[in-house]
Design an enzyme around this catalytic site. Structure first.
Site: not given
Ligand code: UD1
Length: 373
Positions: A206
């Site tokens: 991820h």
């Molecule tokens: C975040 C953390 C990362 C951690 C990871 C665990 C930061 C910078 N990164 O990354 O360190 O290892 O979480 O998962 O804080 N999304 C969904 N549903 C959700 C959450 C996210 O669909 O419940 C999708 C959205 O399209 C979003 C993307 O995932 O834009 C990324 O989510 P985001 O919270 O920005 O970062 P992670 O990649 O999850």
């Protein structure tokens, strides 16, 4: 009454805060609130963890959701400031390295509220990773830096942090793992997926540095297809990765290898039941490098570096990079039985939450019901 506010936001935060919250309730007279930023909002990325870890619903939910880094962090900061001004906490406790962590650190320190960072001092020394920026800034702003291992202490000392602020407490994530293992072992996960203990691989991917880069993602997926030709591979897919796999059109190619099982993100207990009986874990996650070390399960880290070197020096982890040839060779070697043996690092003993609770009680001058002995 002295008050602590814990910040959670993303999946890897929940299993770190749960043991601290429990130990504070059991051992101190501190009042505590849990604030969820809503960085992760899907039921499978958030709600299920509260249930699995026996945590009450958050006291405060900001409902921020996804966005660019600036958007997400800024929205969190605006809402947090209002809450901190109203609640007037005596201490804000943050964990890990996600955007919710840095947002809370910035707001807390500008309001001159004492800040504690649990999992301080980890460094990948790669500033292109958002987590590294979050770690460096949060540590710089923290009054108390609670570290999981001695390498983290050394990093902080090198950065000129006052040694009096650094507290080696151990790895709090392992508290959750040890207290949940028995429950996880009773789940029928393997049967449901048609797996035999120690005869399958678990994969997760991820990190934006891996999955947002089309060439790297294609290479990493090709290694999972290679491994799945030998043993079944279970791949719980993070929403970020799911989006990239679909955008890059990898769906049809992955469907041709049924032994590579793409499944939805799993709950904490279900996932633990899977990793603890795996023959091998292949991942770019930070937490999973630690959990496999605690479980004694071989782990190949699909990144060029790790901010958790103790898992390599002491544990079962090997950092094999992102070159498909090197990954395939390492996986073939482990699957043929040539595995790196490891030990459990110092203070990864299931009592880190208790040490943190005692420390907070001492620092805030509140009565301890029971001191860590
Ligand atoms: C975040 C953390 C990362 C951690 C990871 C665990 C930061 C910078 N990164 O990354 O360190 O290892 O979480 O998962 O804080 N999304 C969904 N549903 C959700 C959450 C996210 O669909 O419940 C999708 C959205 O399209 C979003 C993307 O995932 O834009 C990324 O989510 P985001 O919270 O920005 O970062 P992670 O990649 O999850």
């Amino acid at each position: 009454m002295k008050k602590v506010i814990h910040i959670v936001g993303a999946r890897p935060n929940f299993m770190k805060v749960a043991p601290i919250h429990k130990a504070i309730a059991a051992r101190t007279s501190l009042q505590q609130l849990v604030m969820h930023t809503g960085q992760h909002y899907d039921a499978k990325m958030s709600d299920v963890f509260f249930a699995d870890l026996g945590m009450a619903a958050p006291d405060i939910h900001l409902g921020i959701g996804s966005g660019s880094h600036a958007e997400q962090t800024a929205k969190m900061m605006v809402e947090m400031e209002k809450i901190f001004l109203k609640e007037k906490p005596d201490l804000v406790s943050v964990v890990g390295d996600v955007n919710s962590t840095i947002a809370a650190a910035l707001v807390t320190s500008k309001l001159a509220i004492p800040l504690s960072h649990v999992e301080a001092g980890l460094r990948s020394f790669e500033r292109h990773m958002p987590e590294e920026i979050n770690r460096v800034v949060t540590d710089r702003l923290s009054d108390m830096l609670l570290t999981p291992s001695r390498d983290a202490d050394a990093n902080l000392l090198k950065e000129g942090i006052d040694p009096k602020r650094i507290h080696l407490v151990g790895n709090v994530m392992i508290d959750s793992l040890l207290s949940s293992k028995e429950k996880a072992d009773q789940l029928p996960t393997l049967k449901q997926l048609g797996l035999t203990p120690r005869a399958y691989v678990v994969a997760t991917l991820h990190r934006p540095s891996n999955v947002d880069n089309p060439k790297l993602l294609a290479g990493l997926l090709s290694t999972l297809i290679h491994v799945a030709k030998k043993v079944p591979v279970v791949f719980p897919v993070h929403p970020r990765t799911r989006k990239m796999i679909s955008e890059q059109g990898h769906g049809p190619e992955l469907e041709k290898t049924p032994a590579l099982k793409l499944v939805d993100p799993m709950g904490y207990l279900e996932f633990l039941s899977l990793t603890s009986q795996a023959q091998l874990v292949m991942t770019d996650s930070g937490g999973l490098q630690e959990e496999t070390t605690a479980l004694g399960v071989p782990c190949l880290t699909l990144r060029e570096e790790t901010e958790r070197p103790v898992t390599v020096e002491v544990g079962t982890n090997e950092v094999v990079g992102t070159d498909p040839v090197r990954i395939r060779e390492a996986a073939d070697r482990v699957l043929s039985g040539n595995v790196k043996k490891g030990r459990v690092p110092e203070l990864w003993d299931g009592r880190t939450g208790e040490r943190i609770a005692d420390l907070y009680a001492r620092v805030l001058g509140v009565e301890q019901k029971r001191a860590f002995g």
